[in-house]
Design an enzyme around this catalytic site. Sequence first.
Site, PDB file in Angstrom:
ATOM      1  N   CYS A  87       1.242  -1.231   0.035  1.00 16.72           N
ATOM      2  CA  CYS A  87       0.256  -0.153   0.138  1.00 16.72           C
ATOM      3  C   CYS A  87       0.591   1.206  -0.261  1.00 16.72           C
ATOM      4  O   CYS A  87       2.044   1.099   0.002  1.00 16.72           O
ATOM      5  CB  CYS A  87      -0.559   0.764   0.382  1.00 16.72           C
ATOM      6  SG  CYS A  87      -1.263  -1.422   1.747  1.00 16.72           S
ATOM      7  N   HIS A  99       4.437 -34.621 -22.887  1.00 14.79           N
ATOM      8  CA  HIS A  99       4.311 -35.209 -21.460  1.00 14.79           C
ATOM      9  C   HIS A  99       2.966 -34.938 -20.109  1.00 14.79           C
ATOM     10  O   HIS A  99       3.439 -34.076 -19.243  1.00 14.79           O
ATOM     11  CB  HIS A  99       5.344 -35.737 -20.790  1.00 14.79           C
ATOM     12  CG  HIS A  99       6.627 -35.823 -20.666  1.00 14.79           C
ATOM     13  ND1 HIS A  99       7.518 -37.024 -20.824  1.00 14.79           N
ATOM     14  CD2 HIS A  99       7.505 -35.455 -21.826  1.00 14.79           C
ATOM     15  CE1 HIS A  99       7.674 -37.651 -21.174  1.00 14.79           C
ATOM     16  NE2 HIS A  99       8.534 -36.591 -21.261  1.00 14.79           N
ATOM     17  N   ARG A 107       1.856   1.175  -6.769  1.00 14.81           N
ATOM     18  CA  ARG A 107       1.945   0.044  -6.120  1.00 14.81           C
ATOM     19  C   ARG A 107       1.007  -0.574  -5.862  1.00 14.81           C
ATOM     20  O   ARG A 107       1.313  -2.224  -5.529  1.00 14.81           O
ATOM     21  CB  ARG A 107       1.928   0.726  -4.328  1.00 14.81           C
ATOM     22  CG  ARG A 107       3.878   1.837  -4.863  1.00 14.81           C
ATOM     23  CD  ARG A 107       3.801   2.290  -3.425  1.00 14.81           C
ATOM     24  NE  ARG A 107       3.888   1.114  -2.258  1.00 14.81           N
ATOM     25  CZ  ARG A 107       5.460   0.956  -1.890  1.00 14.81           C
ATOM     26  NH1 ARG A 107       5.693   1.724  -2.078  1.00 14.81           N
ATOM     27  NH2 ARG A 107       5.488   0.486  -0.657  1.00 14.81           N
ATOM     28  N   GLU A 113       0.276 -11.082 -15.863  1.00 11.72           N
ATOM     29  CA  GLU A 113       0.217  -9.753 -14.961  1.00 11.72           C
ATOM     30  C   GLU A 113      -0.503  -8.421 -15.531  1.00 11.72           C
ATOM     31  O   GLU A 113      -0.993  -8.379 -14.384  1.00 11.72           O
ATOM     32  CB  GLU A 113       1.357  -9.164 -14.625  1.00 11.72           C
ATOM     33  CG  GLU A 113       2.327 -10.387 -13.757  1.00 11.72           C
ATOM     34  CD  GLU A 113       3.548  -9.370 -13.722  1.00 11.72           C
ATOM     35  OE1 GLU A 113       4.418  -9.006 -12.071  1.00 11.72           O
ATOM     36  OE2 GLU A 113       3.949  -8.793 -14.799  1.00 11.72           O
ATOM     37  N   TRP A 124      -4.120  -2.090   0.329  1.00 12.16           N
ATOM     38  CA  TRP A 124      -4.523  -3.109  -0.923  1.00 12.16           C
ATOM     39  C   TRP A 124      -5.024  -4.224   0.119  1.00 12.16           C
ATOM     40  O   TRP A 124      -4.347  -4.318   1.319  1.00 12.16           O
ATOM     41  CB  TRP A 124      -3.067  -2.757  -1.544  1.00 12.16           C
ATOM     42  CG  TRP A 124      -3.125  -4.574  -2.185  1.00 12.16           C
ATOM     43  CD1 TRP A 124      -3.204  -4.341  -3.363  1.00 12.16           C
ATOM     44  CD2 TRP A 124      -3.044  -5.853  -2.218  1.00 12.16           C
ATOM     45  NE1 TRP A 124      -3.062  -5.932  -4.159  1.00 12.16           N
ATOM     46  CE2 TRP A 124      -3.273  -7.008  -3.019  1.00 12.16           C
ATOM     47  CE3 TRP A 124      -2.353  -6.816  -1.134  1.00 12.16           C
ATOM     48  CZ2 TRP A 124      -2.248  -7.836  -3.419  1.00 12.16           C
ATOM     49  CZ3 TRP A 124      -2.476  -7.668  -1.016  1.00 12.16           C
ATOM     50  CH2 TRP A 124      -2.607  -8.799  -2.260  1.00 12.16           C
ATOM     51  N   GLU A 143       9.349 -15.612 -17.117  1.00 17.58           N
ATOM     52  CA  GLU A 143       9.230 -14.395 -17.734  1.00 17.58           C
ATOM     53  C   GLU A 143       8.218 -14.206 -18.721  1.00 17.58           C
ATOM     54  O   GLU A 143       7.222 -13.141 -18.045  1.00 17.58           O
ATOM     55  CB  GLU A 143      10.408 -12.885 -17.642  1.00 17.58           C
ATOM     56  CG  GLU A 143      10.219 -12.146 -17.242  1.00 17.58           C
ATOM     57  CD  GLU A 143       9.643 -11.517 -16.229  1.00 17.58           C
ATOM     58  OE1 GLU A 143       8.950 -10.672 -16.193  1.00 17.58           O
ATOM     59  OE2 GLU A 143       9.560 -12.051 -15.060  1.00 17.58           O
ATOM     60  N   LYS A 178       4.744 -12.252 -17.800  1.00 14.48           N
ATOM     61  CA  LYS A 178       4.146 -10.811 -18.131  1.00 14.48           C
ATOM     62  C   LYS A 178       3.140 -10.281 -18.010  1.00 14.48           C
ATOM     63  O   LYS A 178       1.941  -9.408 -18.192  1.00 14.48           O
ATOM     64  CB  LYS A 178       5.663 -10.289 -18.998  1.00 14.48           C
ATOM     65  CG  LYS A 178       6.403  -9.427 -18.086  1.00 14.48           C
ATOM     66  CD  LYS A 178       6.120  -7.719 -17.462  1.00 14.48           C
ATOM     67  CE  LYS A 178       7.048  -7.882 -16.420  1.00 14.48           C
ATOM     68  NZ  LYS A 178       7.334  -9.183 -15.424  1.00 14.48           N
ATOM     69  N   ASN A 232       0.978   0.085   6.536  1.00 19.10           N
ATOM     70  CA  ASN A 232       1.210  -1.000   5.770  1.00 19.10           C
ATOM     71  C   ASN A 232       2.151  -1.681   6.479  1.00 19.10           C
ATOM     72  O   ASN A 232       2.820  -2.362   7.679  1.00 19.10           O
ATOM     73  CB  ASN A 232       2.180   0.311   4.715  1.00 19.10           C
ATOM     74  CG  ASN A 232       1.860   0.780   3.699  1.00 19.10           C
ATOM     75  OD1 ASN A 232       0.861   0.696   3.680  1.00 19.10           O
ATOM     76  ND2 ASN A 232       2.870   1.139   2.802  1.00 19.10           N
ATOM     77  N   GLY A 233       1.636  -3.295   6.225  1.00 18.05           N
ATOM     78  CA  GLY A 233       2.263  -4.574   6.504  1.00 18.05           C
ATOM     79  C   GLY A 233       1.164  -5.527   7.076  1.00 18.05           C
ATOM     80  O   GLY A 233       0.080  -5.736   6.700  1.00 18.05           O
TER      81      GLY A 233
END
Length: 646
Positions: free
Chosen positions: A2, A542, A27, A526, A106, A519, A523, A132-133
């Site tokens: 946050c 497989h 953020r 996300e 958040w 990666e 992307k 935050n946390g």
Amino acid sequence: MCGIVGYVGCKQATPILINALRKLEYRGYDSAGVAVLAESGDEILIRKAKGALKFLVEKITCEVIKQSKQKDEAEAQKENEAFLNEAVEKTASVVKGHIGIGHTRWATHGEPSELNSHPHTNESGSVAVVHNGIIENYATLKAWLQNQGVVFRSQTDTEVVAHLINYYYEQTGEIFKSVLMTLQKLEGSYALGVVCKDFPDRIIAARKESPLIVGLGQGENFIASDVPAILEYTRDVYFLDQKEVAVLYNDHVDLFTADGEKIKRDPYHVDWDISSAEKGGYAHFMLKEIHEQPRALTDTLRPRLVLDKNDKPVDIQFDEITFGEDWNNARRIVITACGTAYHAGVVAKYAFEHFARIPVVVDVASEYRYRNPILNKDDIFIVISQSGETADTLAAMRLAKSAGAKVIAITNCVGSTVSREADEVIYTWAGPEIAVASTKAYTTQLMCLYLLALKLAKVRGAIENSDYTKTLEDLAAMPEKVQQIVDNQKEIQRFASQQFNKGKIFYIGRLFDSASSLESALKLKEVSYMHCEAFAAGELKHGPIALMDTNTLVVGIATQSELYEKIASNILEVKARGAATMVITQDTTGAFDKTVDTVISIPPVADALSPILAIVPAQLFAYYCAVQKGNDPDKPRNLAKSVTVE
């Protein structure tokens, strides 16, 4: 995760708080709020809203933010931004006061809602807190406070902090002492901003695990989760260390330990340009930062290259690292990180083993801290974190340090926790990265890791001088080659417009390309929210081939020249089952022209260095898919830039 901001000075606090929070929107958040000590001195004014900051501004000013009907998206954005700027200024005439705190939340405890958004207060509203946390023992504290008769209004862990401060304040009558006593009871992580109606001249801030900085102005001072929030107002900051407390007045700031002992420290001067935290004409920060990669790679690479009289690179010089006997005698490298940084570590595994011929173990940091890992005194332990504040990576690093390992950190943030606690630190010099989905931070991490692998190869005598200098020349050419890719992105944009509605996407590759696939898939997930997986191409038969149909896109990354035939065979297998296909390759022989729907060419490069180039088309493809779907690629849902909680 946050965003926290705070202001104490002679100006109206509310517009400053909201402008600072706007700089922290990258953020990730789902609600926002401010708490301002009223000019009258008899109350704390609280305003909160679910959703974007503009809804908080609407609530304060009773204005309706315009939604432009113009076809020109850029002009519409400018109009809305100008209107919002004007509305923010109006907040000063509604919520009046010269000291306040603000927050973008958040959700972790309790759903996204106005009730659960910060700031939170005690029952009388005389104490307000932003946090935050995660307070890990909040349930125990909440039950104890409820037994004392406290009534809770939200589902959050943060509300516990406000009530606990009030509990001690009723005993001591001193807000600073009450905060210190509260901190002794909290387990978990926190960055806190606290204001009290009875002490209308100060903000109290504290941190443990979650990042928090103090900005030093002229007749005003600030707190924030990150530098961009306050860069408009000051460039001189304190980075609070673990369990430190700051008390901010308009004319000075006092720093303390958690035991209340005063600390003396020189401030840090931030010298990067504020314009680098603005969009600069690009539609989104993500696109801007993709285009900034040539410069970022140059900034990361050039200071570490030793050039001869003809300006050709002949060696690598890390001023930050001492390559002593511990490097020469190391038996293995251990790398740990999360998310994108972890994928950089996977590439690094191939690079260290290829160039330096040393075994490498790569671990997800969130797993490493729980599995009782085996560490040897002759291991080199590398942690990678864009923000330098990733909670799981910090925990893994501390575990390694407690076992006596030498810790090397790779980060983009000067003054971050990981940079302060590691034995030695390598900065990527990517510049501020605002978009949540990391792009230039990843490629500059790769550049640092390649340089480190090559230097270690030379130190250990594992590479011929001719191969060493040739590889350095190839690295020196990387920025220009990345520029060629971003200059020729139309085919990527076109293909994204055709494929953005596919139900399943798979990235495949072998060796270095397999690492790049991880990666690339992340992307796309996300920012586009498309279901996407990555796996080694040899694993296709497989299991994954059972998922192939006409609603599938398969992207092959094929930069390892000896394996073109293998990847082409994989592509034919999925095409036979109706899948659309794209290949990212440096092939110039036409090996894929007749087997795939679209070929995205990258400039030729040594196979081992290809991940720096191969990821750029994948970043652009993810970006354009997100835009086609109407998503904001800068602020993906449910994600945050810096994951400072477990």
